[in-house]
Design a protein around this motif. Structure first.
Motif, PDB file in Angstrom:
ATOM      1  N   THR A   1      -5.788  -6.905  12.683  1.00 60.28           N
ATOM      2  CA  THR A   1      -5.936  -5.685  11.886  1.00 60.28           C
ATOM      3  C   THR A   1      -6.994  -5.867  10.811  1.00 60.28           C
ATOM      4  OG1 THR A   1      -3.632  -5.040  12.283  1.00 60.28           O
ATOM      5  CG2 THR A   1      -4.724  -4.059  10.376  1.00 60.28           C
ATOM      6  N   ARG A   2      -6.988  -7.011  10.146  1.00 59.77           N
ATOM      7  CA  ARG A   2      -8.002  -7.272   9.111  1.00 59.77           C
ATOM      8  C   ARG A   2      -9.411  -7.225   9.698  1.00 59.77           C
ATOM      9  NH1 ARG A   2      -4.471 -12.041   6.997  1.00 59.77           N
ATOM     10  NH2 ARG A   2      -3.225 -11.048   5.370  1.00 59.77           N
ATOM     11  N   ILE A   3      -9.573  -7.807  10.864  1.00 57.51           N
ATOM     12  CA  ILE A   3     -10.902  -7.823  11.493  1.00 57.51           C
ATOM     13  C   ILE A   3     -11.316  -6.416  11.903  1.00 57.51           C
ATOM     14  CG2 ILE A   3     -12.206  -8.638  13.496  1.00 57.51           C
ATOM     15  CD1 ILE A   3     -10.559 -11.208  13.379  1.00 57.51           C
ATOM     16  N   ILE A   4     -10.364  -5.654  12.461  1.00 57.25           N
ATOM     17  CA  ILE A   4     -10.666  -4.270  12.860  1.00 57.25           C
ATOM     18  C   ILE A   4     -11.093  -3.446  11.646  1.00 57.25           C
ATOM     19  CG2 ILE A   4      -9.591  -2.112  13.650  1.00 57.25           C
ATOM     20  CD1 ILE A   4      -8.006  -3.836  15.663  1.00 57.25           C
ATOM     21  N   ARG A   5     -10.409  -3.621  10.519  1.00 61.15           N
ATOM     22  CA  ARG A   5     -10.782  -2.883   9.306  1.00 61.15           C
ATOM     23  C   ARG A   5     -12.178  -3.302   8.817  1.00 61.15           C
ATOM     24  NH1 ARG A   5      -7.929   0.959  10.729  1.00 61.15           N
ATOM     25  NH2 ARG A   5      -5.726   1.012  10.152  1.00 61.15           N
ATOM     26  N   SER A   6     -12.510  -4.574   8.947  1.00 63.20           N
ATOM     27  CA  SER A   6     -13.844  -5.018   8.533  1.00 63.20           C
ATOM     28  C   SER A   6     -14.927  -4.462   9.463  1.00 63.20           C
ATOM     29  CB  SER A   6     -13.898  -6.548   8.508  1.00 63.20           C
ATOM     30  OG  SER A   6     -13.796  -7.100   9.802  1.00 63.20           O
ATOM     31  N   ILE A   7     -14.602  -4.327  10.748  1.00 66.69           N
ATOM     32  CA  ILE A   7     -15.545  -3.727  11.701  1.00 66.69           C
ATOM     33  C   ILE A   7     -15.805  -2.267  11.323  1.00 66.69           C
ATOM     34  CG2 ILE A   7     -15.835  -2.961  14.097  1.00 66.69           C
ATOM     35  CD1 ILE A   7     -14.305  -5.484  14.950  1.00 66.69           C
TER      36      ILE A   7
ATOM     37  N   ALA B   1       1.878  -7.150   6.671  1.00 67.31           N
ATOM     38  CA  ALA B   1       1.345  -6.264   7.701  1.00 67.31           C
ATOM     39  C   ALA B   1       0.667  -5.040   7.091  1.00 67.31           C
ATOM     40  CB  ALA B   1       2.467  -5.836   8.642  1.00 67.31           C
ATOM     41  N   ILE B   2       1.317  -4.402   6.129  1.00 65.70           N
ATOM     42  CA  ILE B   2       0.763  -3.200   5.504  1.00 65.70           C
ATOM     43  C   ILE B   2      -0.501  -3.532   4.715  1.00 65.70           C
ATOM     44  CG2 ILE B   2       1.196  -1.343   3.850  1.00 65.70           C
ATOM     45  CD1 ILE B   2       2.696  -1.039   6.498  1.00 65.70           C
ATOM     46  N   GLN B   3      -0.478  -4.663   4.009  1.00 66.80           N
ATOM     47  CA  GLN B   3      -1.644  -5.048   3.215  1.00 66.80           C
ATOM     48  C   GLN B   3      -2.854  -5.392   4.077  1.00 66.80           C
ATOM     49  OE1 GLN B   3      -0.071  -8.209   0.791  1.00 66.80           O
ATOM     50  NE2 GLN B   3       1.193  -6.807  -0.411  1.00 66.80           N
TER      51      GLN B   3
ATOM     52  N   SER C   1       0.823  -1.205   0.000  1.00 64.34           N
ATOM     53  CA  SER C   1       0.000   0.000   0.000  1.00 64.34           C
ATOM     54  C   SER C   1       0.855   1.252   0.000  1.00 64.34           C
ATOM     55  CB  SER C   1      -0.903  -0.004   1.240  1.00 64.34           C
ATOM     56  OG  SER C   1      -1.451   1.267   1.462  1.00 64.34           O
ATOM     57  N   ALA C   2       0.483   2.230  -0.820  1.00 62.75           N
ATOM     58  CA  ALA C   2       1.256   3.470  -0.898  1.00 62.75           C
ATOM     59  C   ALA C   2       1.161   4.283   0.372  1.00 62.75           C
ATOM     60  CB  ALA C   2       0.758   4.312  -2.091  1.00 62.75           C
ATOM     61  N   SER C   3       0.152   4.025   1.181  1.00 63.66           N
ATOM     62  CA  SER C   3      -0.007   4.804   2.410  1.00 63.66           C
ATOM     63  C   SER C   3       0.832   4.244   3.549  1.00 63.66           C
ATOM     64  CB  SER C   3      -1.483   4.816   2.834  1.00 63.66           C
ATOM     65  OG  SER C   3      -1.908   3.500   3.159  1.00 63.66           O
ATOM     66  N   GLY C   4       1.360   3.037   3.370  1.00 63.11           N
ATOM     67  CA  GLY C   4       2.126   2.413   4.438  1.00 63.11           C
ATOM     68  C   GLY C   4       3.521   2.989   4.527  1.00 63.11           C
TER      69      GLY C   4
ATOM     70  N   SER D   1      11.801   7.440   8.442  1.00 63.24           N
ATOM     71  CA  SER D   1      10.727   6.689   7.797  1.00 63.24           C
ATOM     72  C   SER D   1      10.840   6.814   6.296  1.00 63.24           C
ATOM     73  CB  SER D   1       9.363   7.201   8.253  1.00 63.24           C
ATOM     74  OG  SER D   1       9.162   8.511   7.786  1.00 63.24           O
ATOM     75  N   GLN D   2      10.291   5.822   5.601  1.00 63.94           N
ATOM     76  CA  GLN D   2      10.244   5.876   4.150  1.00 63.94           C
ATOM     77  C   GLN D   2       8.946   5.256   3.673  1.00 63.94           C
ATOM     78  OE1 GLN D   2      13.771   4.885   2.144  1.00 63.94           O
ATOM     79  NE2 GLN D   2      12.788   4.291   0.255  1.00 63.94           N
ATOM     80  N   PRO D   3       8.195   5.931   2.807  1.00 65.10           N
ATOM     81  CA  PRO D   3       6.941   5.362   2.353  1.00 65.10           C
ATOM     82  C   PRO D   3       7.175   4.166   1.458  1.00 65.10           C
ATOM     83  CG  PRO D   3       7.439   7.341   1.126  1.00 65.10           C
ATOM     84  CD  PRO D   3       8.485   7.212   2.192  1.00 65.10           C
ATOM     85  N   LEU D   4       6.204   3.299   1.380  1.00 68.05           N
ATOM     86  CA  LEU D   4       6.352   2.086   0.617  1.00 68.05           C
ATOM     87  C   LEU D   4       5.975   2.257  -0.847  1.00 68.05           C
ATOM     88  CD1 LEU D   4       4.972  -0.416   3.238  1.00 68.05           C
ATOM     89  CD2 LEU D   4       7.314   0.281   2.813  1.00 68.05           C
ATOM     90  N   SER D   5       5.521   3.438  -1.245  1.00 64.59           N
ATOM     91  CA  SER D   5       5.257   3.677  -2.651  1.00 64.59           C
ATOM     92  C   SER D   5       6.587   3.901  -3.360  1.00 64.59           C
ATOM     93  CB  SER D   5       4.364   4.909  -2.839  1.00 64.59           C
ATOM     94  OG  SER D   5       4.929   6.027  -2.222  1.00 64.59           O
TER      95      SER D   5
END
Length: 270
Positions: free
Chosen positions: A202-208, A240-242, A103-106, A114-118
């Motif tokens: 994290t996946r579950i939290i995002r789905s909530i 993790a980022i995905q 993800s580009a936002s990660g 820090s360095q962005p992943l994009s």
């Protein structure tokens, strides 16, 4: 020198002992249940060999195990002294992550950099003063998801001294439960934990969050989640980022790194 440690635990069979000292050994079920990365015994074995020794194991299934460490030590001189050298430089290493699937936002953060992943983009966290409180000068409600009790206490102490309020979750399952019933400005999420790891949580939290907003989460309204791990492998970071994390902080981290992350992520939501 010979040191032996014996237990009366679950023990191992011959097949388990064959892979015991391999990196990321096949004991994935135990890692998921009790935590860890699967690297401890591999590293210990290598260190013992570097010290002209070895680590051996004897084990019987359902009876227990005995680990024996041997190292060769030369006698020291009574007048021997130890000299240490310290450096005043504050150089930091930066992980260069260039994965198109991430993800580009990660962002990956280590040592205050820090360095962005994009691809082709770079960003740096604000350095701030040592007394910076994080969170744009306001008190934040934070959730620390960490199975190690010592790490819980250290991180909580840093954050509360900076004026923030903290809740603790001992694993991913407890984190999901606390998120469902609470409201947090930011979540620090360890990756390797028993019962449920940080990626699953994290996946579950995002789905909530999606369910709460009828399928579409407004930009900037997601609760920031910062992954915490000592594992800096590319695959580990990508996963993790995905899963929905905004940042990934490599252990060991210091107080100012943590406060910088809070300042950057919480400020972007307000």
């Amino acid at each position: 020198v010979c040191v032996a440690v014996e237990d009366t635990g679950s023990g191992m069979d011959e097949e388990e002992m064959k892979v015991l000292f391999q990196r990321f050994s096949g004991q994935r079920k135990k890692i998921q249940e009790y935590g860890g990365s699967g690297m401890g015994l591999f590293i210990s074995k290598k260190l013992s060999i570097l010290m002209h020794g070895d680590i051996a194991v004897e084990s019987t299934k359902n009876e227990g195990s005995k680990f024996t460490l041997t190292v060769r030590c030369d006698p020291s001189s009574p007048s021997a002294t130890i000299t240490t050298t310290t450096s005043s430089s504050s150089s930091s290493s930066m992980i260069n992550v260039s994965s198109a699937s991430t993800s580009a936002s990660g962002m990956v953060v280590e040592g205050g950099v820090s360095q962005p992943l994009s691809l082709g983009q770079q960003s740096h966290l604000s350095t701030g003063g040592d007394g910076g409180g994080g969170g744009a000068g306001r008190s934040c409600s934070l959730l620390i998801v960490e199975d190690n009790i010592v790490n819980q206490k250290v991180l909580r102490r840093h954050l509360e001294l900076a004026g923030h309020t903290c809740e603790i979750a001992g694993d991913g399952l407890e984190a999901v439960q606390k998120f469902s019933s609470g409201c947090f400005d930011l979540i620090f999420m360890d990756i390797e934990m028993p019962r449920m790891n940080g990626v699953e949580a994290t996946r579950i939290i995002r789905s909530i969050e999606q369910e709460r907003s009828a399928g579409t989460v407004p930009e900037g309204s997601q609760c920031p989640i910062v992954g915490l791990s000592g594992n800096a492998r590319q695959q580990h970071i990508d996963e993790a980022i995905q899963s929905g994390m905004q940042m990934f902080l490599i252990k060991p981290y210091n107080k100012q790194n943590i406060l910088n992350v809070i300042d950057q992520l919480v400020s972007s939501r307000h």
